[in-house]
Design a protein around this motif. Structure first.
Motif, PDB file in Angstrom:
ATOM      1  N   PRO A 203       0.886  -1.468   0.296  1.00 53.62           N
ATOM      2  CA  PRO A 203       0.104  -0.276  -0.255  1.00 53.62           C
ATOM      3  C   PRO A 203       1.281   1.573   0.084  1.00 53.62           C
ATOM      4  O   PRO A 203       0.377   2.139  -0.652  1.00 53.62           O
ATOM      5  N   PHE A 204       1.354   1.576   1.022  1.00 55.93           N
ATOM      6  CA  PHE A 204       2.614   2.455   0.374  1.00 55.93           C
ATOM      7  C   PHE A 204       3.747   2.594  -0.600  1.00 55.93           C
ATOM      8  O   PHE A 204       3.533   4.057  -0.748  1.00 55.93           O
ATOM      9  N   TYR A 205       4.307   1.874  -1.209  1.00 58.01           N
ATOM     10  CA  TYR A 205       4.801   1.889  -1.856  1.00 58.01           C
ATOM     11  C   TYR A 205       3.723   2.313  -3.288  1.00 58.01           C
ATOM     12  O   TYR A 205       4.109   3.029  -3.934  1.00 58.01           O
ATOM     13  N   LEU A 206       2.567   1.584  -3.402  1.00 59.07           N
ATOM     14  CA  LEU A 206       1.168   2.059  -4.661  1.00 59.07           C
ATOM     15  C   LEU A 206       1.199   3.443  -4.101  1.00 59.07           C
ATOM     16  O   LEU A 206       1.112   4.248  -5.352  1.00 59.07           O
ATOM     17  N   SER A 207       0.611   4.163  -3.099  1.00 55.43           N
ATOM     18  CA  SER A 207       0.707   5.501  -2.932  1.00 55.43           C
ATOM     19  C   SER A 207       1.086   6.375  -3.229  1.00 55.43           C
ATOM     20  O   SER A 207       1.079   7.342  -3.521  1.00 55.43           O
ATOM     21  N   ALA A 208       2.373   5.862  -2.765  1.00 56.42           N
ATOM     22  CA  ALA A 208       3.524   6.977  -3.251  1.00 56.42           C
ATOM     23  C   ALA A 208       3.952   6.991  -4.924  1.00 56.42           C
ATOM     24  O   ALA A 208       4.093   8.002  -5.647  1.00 56.42           O
ATOM     25  N   ALA A 209       4.035   5.913  -5.567  1.00 55.34           N
ATOM     26  CA  ALA A 209       3.553   5.719  -7.031  1.00 55.34           C
ATOM     27  C   ALA A 209       2.175   6.186  -7.682  1.00 55.34           C
ATOM     28  O   ALA A 209       3.315   7.817  -8.200  1.00 55.34           O
ATOM     29  N   LEU A 210       1.242   6.588  -6.933  1.00 55.17           N
ATOM     30  CA  LEU A 210      -0.157   7.503  -7.526  1.00 55.17           C
ATOM     31  C   LEU A 210       0.741   8.533  -7.257  1.00 55.17           C
ATOM     32  O   LEU A 210       0.176   9.368  -8.104  1.00 55.17           O
ATOM     33  N   PRO A 248      -7.418  13.158  -3.349  1.00 53.70           N
ATOM     34  CA  PRO A 248      -9.118  12.425  -2.812  1.00 53.70           C
ATOM     35  C   PRO A 248      -8.388  11.939  -4.337  1.00 53.70           C
ATOM     36  O   PRO A 248      -9.398  10.944  -4.050  1.00 53.70           O
ATOM     37  N   ILE A 249      -7.702  12.091  -4.890  1.00 51.85           N
ATOM     38  CA  ILE A 249      -7.657  11.279  -6.182  1.00 51.85           C
ATOM     39  C   ILE A 249      -6.770   9.651  -5.846  1.00 51.85           C
ATOM     40  O   ILE A 249      -7.491   8.428  -6.318  1.00 51.85           O
ATOM     41  N   THR A 250      -5.886   9.622  -5.284  1.00 56.25           N
ATOM     42  CA  THR A 250      -5.692   8.518  -4.584  1.00 56.25           C
ATOM     43  C   THR A 250      -6.299   8.173  -3.957  1.00 56.25           C
ATOM     44  O   THR A 250      -6.293   6.939  -4.039  1.00 56.25           O
ATOM     45  N   ALA A 251      -6.502   9.175  -2.419  1.00 53.28           N
ATOM     46  CA  ALA A 251      -7.821   7.882  -2.372  1.00 53.28           C
ATOM     47  C   ALA A 251      -9.076   7.019  -2.987  1.00 53.28           C
ATOM     48  O   ALA A 251      -9.347   5.759  -2.165  1.00 53.28           O
ATOM     49  N   LEU A 252      -9.398   7.500  -3.807  1.00 51.13           N
ATOM     50  CA  LEU A 252     -10.265   7.208  -4.085  1.00 51.13           C
ATOM     51  C   LEU A 252      -9.912   5.721  -5.165  1.00 51.13           C
ATOM     52  O   LEU A 252     -10.737   5.277  -5.098  1.00 51.13           O
ATOM     53  N   THR A 253      -9.031   5.685  -6.094  1.00 54.50           N
ATOM     54  CA  THR A 253      -8.213   4.663  -6.766  1.00 54.50           C
ATOM     55  C   THR A 253      -7.819   3.679  -5.281  1.00 54.50           C
ATOM     56  O   THR A 253      -8.144   2.826  -5.773  1.00 54.50           O
ATOM     57  N   LEU A 254      -6.865   4.092  -4.546  1.00 51.13           N
ATOM     58  CA  LEU A 254      -6.464   3.151  -3.418  1.00 51.13           C
ATOM     59  C   LEU A 254      -8.183   2.459  -2.839  1.00 51.13           C
ATOM     60  O   LEU A 254      -8.163   0.664  -2.680  1.00 51.13           O
ATOM     61  N   LEU A 255      -9.253   2.897  -2.218  1.00 53.78           N
ATOM     62  CA  LEU A 255     -10.398   2.283  -1.917  1.00 53.78           C
ATOM     63  C   LEU A 255     -11.345   1.460  -2.963  1.00 53.78           C
ATOM     64  O   LEU A 255     -11.658   0.980  -3.058  1.00 53.78           O
ATOM     65  N   LEU A 293      -4.400  -0.656   2.166  1.00 49.30           N
ATOM     66  CA  LEU A 293      -4.819  -0.224   1.335  1.00 49.30           C
ATOM     67  C   LEU A 293      -6.257   0.563   1.491  1.00 49.30           C
ATOM     68  O   LEU A 293      -5.880   2.289   1.310  1.00 49.30           O
ATOM     69  N   GLY A 294      -7.216   0.351   2.443  1.00 48.12           N
ATOM     70  CA  GLY A 294      -8.161   1.054   2.892  1.00 48.12           C
ATOM     71  C   GLY A 294      -7.735   1.910   3.992  1.00 48.12           C
ATOM     72  O   GLY A 294      -8.223   2.910   3.645  1.00 48.12           O
ATOM     73  N   LEU A 295      -7.228   1.485   4.633  1.00 49.81           N
ATOM     74  CA  LEU A 295      -6.705   2.515   5.890  1.00 49.81           C
ATOM     75  C   LEU A 295      -5.768   3.952   5.263  1.00 49.81           C
ATOM     76  O   LEU A 295      -5.957   4.699   5.871  1.00 49.81           O
ATOM     77  N   VAL A 296      -5.050   3.308   4.801  1.00 47.69           N
ATOM     78  CA  VAL A 296      -4.542   4.473   3.828  1.00 47.69           C
ATOM     79  C   VAL A 296      -5.135   5.008   2.786  1.00 47.69           C
ATOM     80  O   VAL A 296      -5.275   6.163   2.870  1.00 47.69           O
TER      81      VAL A 296
END
Length: 470
Positions: A203-210, A248-255, A293-296
């Protein structure tokens, strides 16, 4: 009924109830902390040390002896020393024969040695019963009272009776023992404290890349493009405006990515016609990371809310409002009220508030203290039904934000659409696929497969053949 120790008060015990003596080899921080905890819980504690006369920091009530003398006073010996100092034990083989050696050691890095410290200890003292325990508990937790997250003690050993005695001791200390099987599990138990957020890396790597991708994407559209064509300096947008698009884009994508693996798993089961085949490893790992993923995603949603709340106090916003007001005053003009624009604005805000509320509710129910208070059906209802409702509301929030500009060519810059359009790709894909899967003709077949029906009878019906949960 056996009494257990509390963190607040020492356990007062009668002489008839006094527990056996426990020996601790080593007078370091962990050894002293464990000895203090045992004294609180009614144990008699003796320490084994190279220099018993120099051991002045021991807890009150404990005694220090040389290693051979201390070992003779107890049949349970806790090895609170590092592996590189085990060599002296070869001189105590006769004294340690038949005793329980509790190995609490850890290493400096993962897989530092070919075998685990406990297996190495068992080779040095073959006549003793080696049990691995306490290595996941810190000295600080023993002194200050372990929290829920640090109460678990992994225990493993080859001798069943020795392992049971250690597990009883763990319970007496107010901790929770988890039986991990034979001593071969010791290597994994020793690696566990050395892992840094193992389930959070993806989740950290994915959110950082996004975030990095979206940042450069927005900079190209909102900073570089205006400078090239209008010679306009918009670099100030990188402080608030651009992050308030990224979060918000990262939050929606991760959700959406929380629910995408379940959809993929359902499609695989439909394609294979069975639930008794293992999912690919990447899908297994993805599904195990859904909570993280949800918590991030919830964290990014919080950042979006905070950044949105500061918009009215930004200099740029106040400057635009003053300028607009002055211009309308000089020209004696006013913009007519638009009911459709009011509906879009209010709907956009309302959907965002409702979506964020359900987002927070999902995060709260994922906490162990809350999830343990509900049954499986209630937990599944919140995480699945309300989770998809949250995804629908947040996706609608983004769609309404675009409004009439959604597919307008005027918003393209160097043929690049607005960033919020990118945010809709994965959520809309997940929702469309989920809608197809819940159609009666497909849902009926999927339900039968999950109940054990197989399209191809050649597949074994034993659930041991693979993972079945989605």
């Amino acid at each position: 009924m056996e009494k257990t120790c509390t963190d607040e008060l020492p356990l007062a015990m009668n002489s008839s109830e006094k527990r056996e003596t426990v020996c601790i080899f080593g007078t370091g921080d962990f050894g002293r902390s464990l000895g203090f905890k045992m004294l609180q819980c009614g144990y008699s504690v003796v320490f084994g040390s190279r220099n018993p006369q120099m051991s002045s920091l021991l807890p009150n009530g404990a005694e220090a002896f040389s290693y051979p003398e201390a070992a003779k006073q107890s049949d349970i010996i806790i090895m609170a020393i590092h592996r590189e100092h085990y060599d002296f034990l070869t001189e105590l083989i006769e004294v340690l024969n038949g005793k329980i050696l509790v190995d609490v050691s850890n290493n400096l890095k993962i897989n530092q040695y070919p075998e685990s410290n406990s297996e190495y200890l068992a080779q040095l003292v073959p006549g003793a019963h080696v049990v691995k325990a306490f290595n996941t508990i810190s000295a600080w937790a023993l002194q200050s009272g372990a929290l829920d997250a640090s109460r678990q003690v992994f225990v493993c050993g080859n001798d069943r009776k020795a392992k049971q005695r250690v597990m009883d001791m763990v319970r007496t200390l107010g901790l929770t023992p988890l039986d991990q099987g034979s001593l071969t599990a010791a290597k994994e138990i020793e690696n566990y404290p050395l892992q840094l957020f193992p389930m959070w890396r993806f989740p950290f790597y994915l959110s950082a890349a996004l975030c990095v991708f979206l940042f450069f994407y927005c900079v190209i559209r909102e900073v570089i493009y205006p400078y090239v064509y209008e010679k306009k300096d918009s670099t100030f947008r990188m402080a608030i405006s651009i992050p308030n698009r990224i979060f918000p884009i990262t939050a929606l994508t991760l959700l959406a990515l929380v629910y995408l693996p379940g959809v993929i798993a359902a499609i695989l089961q439909l394609y294979r016609g069975t639930k008794y085949r293992r999912f690919p490893d990447w899908l297994d790992h993805w599904m195990l990371c859904r909570k993280q993923l949800g918590l991030v995603a919830l964290g990014f949603a919080f950042l979006h809310v905070i950044y949105t709340l500061v918009i009215p106090i930004r200099y740029y916003v106040r400057w635009r409002l003053r300028n607009l007001t002055s211009t309308q005053t000089l020209l004696k003009k006013e913009d007519p009220f638009s009911t459709s624009s009011a509906w879009l604005s209010d709907s956009y805000v309302a959907l965002g508030i409702l979506g964020f509320f359900l987002f927070v509710l999902l995060g709260i129910t994922s906490l162990p203290s809350v999830s343990n208070a509900v049954n499986w059906r209630e937990f599944r209802f919140v995480q699945s039904k309300l989770g998809y409702l949250t995804l629908i509301l947040c996706t609608a929030h983004t769609l309404v934000y675009g409004g009439k500009r959604f597919l307008s060519p005027s918003i393209l810059r160097w043929y690049l659409p607005s960033a919020y359009i990118l945010a809709l790709i994965i959520p809309c894909t997940v929702l469309v696929l989920k809608f197809i899967l819940i159609m009666p003709c497909i849902d009926k077949t999927l339900t039968r497969i999950r109940q054990g029906w197989e399209r191809n009878s050649n597949y074994s019906k034993s659930p041991l053949n693979g993972k079945t949960d989605i």
